[in-house]
Structures are given as structure tokens and as C-alpha cells.
Design a protein around this motif. Structure first.
Motif, short mmCIF file in Angstrom:
data_model
loop_
_atom_site.label_atom_id
_atom_site.label_comp_id
_atom_site.label_asym_id
_atom_site.label_seq_id
_atom_site.Cartn_x
_atom_site.Cartn_y
_atom_site.Cartn_z
N PHE A 1 0.85 -1.20 0.00
CA PHE A 1 0.00 0.00 0.00
C PHE A 1 0.88 1.25 0.00
O PHE A 1 0.66 2.18 -0.78
CB PHE A 1 -0.91 -0.02 1.23
N ARG A 2 1.90 1.25 0.88
CA ARG A 2 2.77 2.43 0.97
C ARG A 2 3.50 2.67 -0.36
O ARG A 2 3.60 3.78 -0.83
CB ARG A 2 3.78 2.24 2.12
N ARG A 3 3.98 1.57 -0.96
CA ARG A 3 4.69 1.73 -2.24
C ARG A 3 3.79 2.31 -3.31
O ARG A 3 4.18 3.19 -4.07
CB ARG A 3 5.24 0.38 -2.69
N LEU A 4 2.54 1.83 -3.34
CA LEU A 4 1.59 2.37 -4.32
C LEU A 4 1.33 3.85 -4.06
O LEU A 4 1.31 4.65 -4.99
CB LEU A 4 0.26 1.62 -4.24
N MET A 5 1.13 4.20 -2.80
CA MET A 5 0.87 5.60 -2.46
C MET A 5 2.02 6.48 -2.93
O MET A 5 1.82 7.55 -3.49
CB MET A 5 0.68 5.77 -0.94
N GLU A 6 3.25 6.00 -2.68
CA GLU A 6 4.42 6.80 -3.08
C GLU A 6 4.46 6.97 -4.59
O GLU A 6 4.74 8.05 -5.09
CB GLU A 6 5.72 6.12 -2.58
N ARG A 7 4.14 5.89 -5.27
CA ARG A 7 4.17 5.98 -6.74
C ARG A 7 3.08 6.92 -7.23
O ARG A 7 3.33 7.81 -8.05
CB ARG A 7 3.99 4.58 -7.35
N PHE A 8 1.87 6.75 -6.70
CA PHE A 8 0.75 7.56 -7.18
C PHE A 8 0.90 9.04 -6.79
O PHE A 8 0.35 9.92 -7.42
CB PHE A 8 -0.58 7.02 -6.64
N ALA A 9 1.66 9.27 -5.72
CA ALA A 9 1.86 10.67 -5.31
C ALA A 9 3.06 11.29 -6.04
O ALA A 9 3.41 12.43 -5.81
CB ALA A 9 2.08 10.74 -3.80
N GLY A 10 3.69 10.50 -6.93
CA GLY A 10 4.80 11.02 -7.72
C GLY A 10 6.07 11.15 -6.91
O GLY A 10 6.97 11.92 -7.26
N THR B 1 8.17 8.62 -6.32
CA THR B 1 9.22 7.71 -6.78
C THR B 1 9.40 7.94 -8.28
O THR B 1 8.45 8.33 -8.97
CB THR B 1 8.82 6.24 -6.56
N THR B 2 10.58 7.70 -8.77
CA THR B 2 10.78 7.84 -10.21
C THR B 2 10.49 6.51 -10.88
O THR B 2 10.69 5.44 -10.30
CB THR B 2 12.23 8.27 -10.52
N THR B 3 9.98 6.59 -12.10
CA THR B 3 9.68 5.37 -12.85
C THR B 3 10.98 4.63 -13.12
O THR B 3 11.95 5.24 -13.57
CB THR B 3 9.04 5.76 -14.20
N PRO B 4 11.03 3.30 -12.84
CA PRO B 4 12.26 2.54 -13.14
C PRO B 4 12.65 2.73 -14.62
O PRO B 4 11.76 2.80 -15.48
CB PRO B 4 11.86 1.10 -12.85
N ALA B 5 13.97 2.80 -14.88
CA ALA B 5 14.47 3.13 -16.23
C ALA B 5 13.88 2.22 -17.31
O ALA B 5 13.46 2.69 -18.36
CB ALA B 5 15.99 3.06 -16.23
N LYS B 6 13.83 0.91 -17.01
CA LYS B 6 13.33 -0.04 -18.02
C LYS B 6 11.88 0.26 -18.38
O LYS B 6 11.49 0.21 -19.53
CB LYS B 6 13.41 -1.47 -17.46
N ARG B 7 11.09 0.57 -17.31
CA ARG B 7 9.67 0.84 -17.56
C ARG B 7 9.53 2.15 -18.35
O ARG B 7 8.71 2.24 -19.26
CB ARG B 7 8.89 0.92 -16.25
N ALA B 8 10.35 3.14 -18.00
CA ALA B 8 10.29 4.43 -18.70
C ALA B 8 10.59 4.23 -20.18
O ALA B 8 9.90 4.78 -21.05
CB ALA B 8 11.26 5.41 -18.07
N ALA B 9 11.60 3.38 -20.48
CA ALA B 9 11.97 3.14 -21.88
C ALA B 9 10.82 2.45 -22.61
O ALA B 9 10.48 2.81 -23.75
CB ALA B 9 13.23 2.28 -21.93
N LEU B 10 10.21 1.49 -21.92
CA LEU B 10 9.09 0.76 -22.52
C LEU B 10 7.93 1.71 -22.81
O LEU B 10 7.33 1.67 -23.89
CB LEU B 10 8.65 -0.35 -21.55
N ASP C 1 -1.62 4.89 -16.79
CA ASP C 1 -1.21 5.37 -15.47
C ASP C 1 -0.23 6.54 -15.55
O ASP C 1 -0.31 7.45 -14.76
CB ASP C 1 -0.61 4.22 -14.65
N VAL C 2 0.68 6.51 -16.55
CA VAL C 2 1.63 7.64 -16.61
C VAL C 2 0.94 8.95 -16.96
O VAL C 2 1.44 10.03 -16.65
CB VAL C 2 2.80 7.45 -17.62
#
Ligand SMILES: N[C@@H](Cc1c[nH]c[nH+]1)C(=O)O
Length: 363
Positions: free
Chosen positions: A173-182, A184-193, A231-232
Motif C-alpha cells: 500500500f505504501r509503495r503504491l501511495m508513493e508511486r501515485f503521489a509522484g 518515486t521515479t519510474t524505473p528506467a526499463k519501464r520508462a523506456a518501454l 497510469d503515466v
């Protein structure tokens, strides 16, 4: 080991629950695992004793009574109903050899539409009175607040649904909150994809990636890619709303002092108001039964990692001076579980259990 003394104590507790108006019920020791196991928390899922039944498929030794009692009630119980039970539950122990794998529970479950605040107080009061000779330490929670807060977030349905799914799993839950609140940075591989997805066709990308090696087929992978791409483009959660969630997760206060800060939080997240009304009604009902709210420690998120079926009031009663012991009694409200097992029907429900095996060693 369960001793004769434990059984005698359990029988006394059960008699008190019968005297309070409950009908005694039995459930089978051997339960179907499969979908039923999914209804418990991660902890229980990992600790269930499962086996293979040649006719019925995957089976498990009863990890609790609540799920089978709800199942029995939903397939034809009277409405309202009060049940009690006594018997063994089984949970594997992987870390602490001293903890029993098999122990007795004596429980009480109420299915009643009339006044949820009053039935919450009824269950808490009954278990508290049964344990009064040991002067237990109470601790209360309310997952309804966290659920209402998540449902009230200004974001996409997908993000709300993801958070709802993980409410009972604090780390995810905490990890999702951090991601949704911006945060955390998108992992490089995912960003490239994602960058490639913006210009290329998903099906072509999947083809180009070579033969499938995982369990997911092309369609599932495409759906997942579409979800990532959507999501992005979803704006981050507002800081204020994320702070409301943080405040609820961190709050720990006597019940008498919880309402006013929660009403303040509801200014930023109006969806909280209905859950706050319920909290207020419950505090009044507990007070009427002699449990003054200033004597009741309260943390909204308490019980969050216990059972995934808890979606409202939660409580524990613990042994004074024995923080090494598990709670003597635990319980909570599980309205949604009745809908999951109710095949179109549902009914508000709340209950709790006592572990008589823990009482013998207490003075
Ligand atoms: N079944 C829960 C306790 C409970 C009963 N009713 C509601 N909660 C447990 O084993 O921890």
C-alpha cells in the motif's frame, strides 16, 4: 497442546455466549481451500495447513470459524442471527516453535441490519466482560475510515481499485501511495518501454520481444501495457489527499480524541464524513455499555494486517503485563465478506473470538 483445563474454560465461555442469546453452531474441521483461502490475510494464507482431497480438490484445516460461519449463514440463516462456537483452529508456525499450531477459539458472530454501532459495542462488551477477571487491555481500530479515504481520492478508478486491493498489505500500500503521489521515479526499463509504447503498437512490441516465457498470454500483457500507459498520464495524487491517508495511518489516540481530527481531515476528503459518523455512533454505543471512550486506545489502521475481511470496526483485548502473548481476544466487522459469500445477498456482520488456551498461564 490443548489441555482438559483449556477445554473446560472454553466450555464456560461458550455457555456465557449462549446465555447472551447466541445459537451454538459447528463447522467442519476440513474446509475447501481454493477460493476460501483467498479471503484471509496474507499471514493466514501462508500459514494454512493445506492438503489434497481426491474428490473435493484442495482442502485445508480450518484456519478460523468466521468464513465457514458466514457461508452457512448466507445459505439460509435467519435474519438477524447470533451464533457462537468453540473448537480448534490450525495455523502453521515457521518462526516460533513455542507458538501452538493448533488452539481453541470460542467465538461470537452477529448478523444484524438494525444498528451496526450497537452490535459493534455488543460484541466488544461481551468479550470484554468474559475476560474481565483478567482486566484485559483494549485496543480499537476502524478500517472503514481508511477504505472511505481511498474511495474518496481524486484519481483514476484503476488507482483507487489498486489501493483498495492492498489496504490490508501495509508495505505494498505504501509503495503504491508513493508511486501515485509522484514520490518515486519510474524505473528506467519501464520508462523506456513506455516511451516506445507512445509511438509503437503494443502487439508489435510484444511480438518483437520474442517467444512468451511467462504465464501471461499476449492479451494479458497488452492489457497490462495499456494500464501502464494510462497510469503515466494520470496526474499525481494531491498532496493534501495523500496527507489525509498518512494521518489516518499514523493516528493513535484515545477514542474520545479521534473524532475531531478525523472531522478536520474530512474537510479535505469529504468521503470520510460517513465513516466518521459511524465512528461517532460506535463511541456513543460503547459509552452506553460502560466503556468510556477516553479509556479506549484507538488507531484507525489497527487490524489492517490481521484479516482481509475486516472492513470496519476492529479490536483486540490483550493480557496486562504480557506483551509477549498474542491478543486474548480479537474481532471486527466484515460486512463485505457476507456479500462475497452471499450470492447476491449481504448483511452487516461483526464478531470476535477468545483464545481460552492463553488464559491458563495468567494470574
Ligand atoms: N476469525 C477471527 C476472529 C473474528 C471472529 N469474528 C470476527 N473476527 C480470527 O480468527 O482471528
Amino acid at each position: 497442546m490443548i489441555t482438559a483445563e483449556d477445554r473446560a474454560r472454553a466450555a464456560d465461555l461458550l455457555a456465557a455466549f449462549v446465555a447472551a442469546g447466541a445459537t451454538r453452531v459447528e463447522t467442519e474441521l476440513l474446509q475447501p481451500a481454493g477460493t476460501l483461502l483467498d479471503l484471509y490475510g496474507e499471514d493466514i494464507r501462508a500459514r494454512a495447513f493445506t492438503t489434497q482431497d481426491p474428490l473435493a480438490g484442495e482442502a485445508m484445516l480450518r484456519p478460523d470459524f468466521t468464513v465457514p460461519v458466514v457461508q452457512a449463514h448466507m445459505s439460509g440463516g435467519a435474519d438477524p442471527a447470533r451464533y457462537c462456537y468453540m473448537g480448534e483452529v490450525f495455523r502453521r508456525q515457521e518462526i516460533d516453535e513455542g507458538r501452538p499450531r493448533e488452539y481453541l477459539q470460542v467465538g461470537y458472530e452477529v448478523f444484524d441490519r438494525a444498528d451496526p454501532a450497537a452490535t459493534d459495542a455488543e460484541v466488544f462488551d461481551l468479550l470484554h466482560r468474559a475476560l474481565a477477571p483478567w482486566d484485559p487491555i483494549p485496543a480499537l481500530g476502524d478500517l472503514g475510515l481508511l477504505i472511505a479515504a481511498v474511495d474518496g481520492l481524486t484519481t483514476s478508478d484503476k488507482r483507487r481499485a489498486a489501493l483498495r486491493r492492498h489496504i490490508w498489505r501495509p508495505v505494498r500500500f505504501r509503495r503504491l501511495m508513493e508511486r501515485f503521489a509522484g514520490q518515486t521515479t519510474t524505473p528506467a526499463k519501464r520508462a523506456a518501454l513506455l516511451a516506445r509504447l507512445a509511438t509503437e503498437d503494443a502487439a508489435a512490441l510484444i511480438d518483437a520481444a520474442g517467444p512468451a516465457v511467462g504465464l501471461r498470454d499476449g492479451e494479458e500483457i497488452a492489457a497490462r501495457l495499456a494500464a501502464l500507459a494510462e497510469d503515466v498520464t494520470t496526474p499525481p495524487l494531491s498532496r493534501t489527499e495523500a496527507e489525509v491517508i498518512d494521518a489516518l495511518l499514523g493516528m493513535e489516540t484515545p477514542l474520545s480524541h479521534a473524532l475531531s481530527p478525523i472531522r478536520d481531515l474530512a474537510v479535505d476528503l469529504p468521503g470520510l464524513d460517513v465513516a466518521a459518523d459511524r465512528l461517532e455512533a460506535r463511541a456513543e454505543a460503547l459509552d452506553r455499555r460502560g466503556h468510556a471512550p477516553h479509556t479506549l486506545p484507538f488507531a484507525p489502521a489497527r487490524g489492517r494486517s490481521a484479516m482481509e475481511y475486516y472492513d470496519g470496526f476492529t479490536f483486540t483485548l490483550s493480557a496486562r503485563g504480557r506483551p509477549d502473548l498474542p491478543a486474548l481476544a480479537t474481532g471486527g466487522r466484515y460486512d463485505a465478506l457476507t456479500a462475497v459469500l452471499g450470492q447476491g445477498r449481504s448483511i452487516p456482520a461483526v464478531g470476535g473470538v477468545i483464545r481460552p488456551g492463553l488464559l491458563g498461564g495468567l494470574t
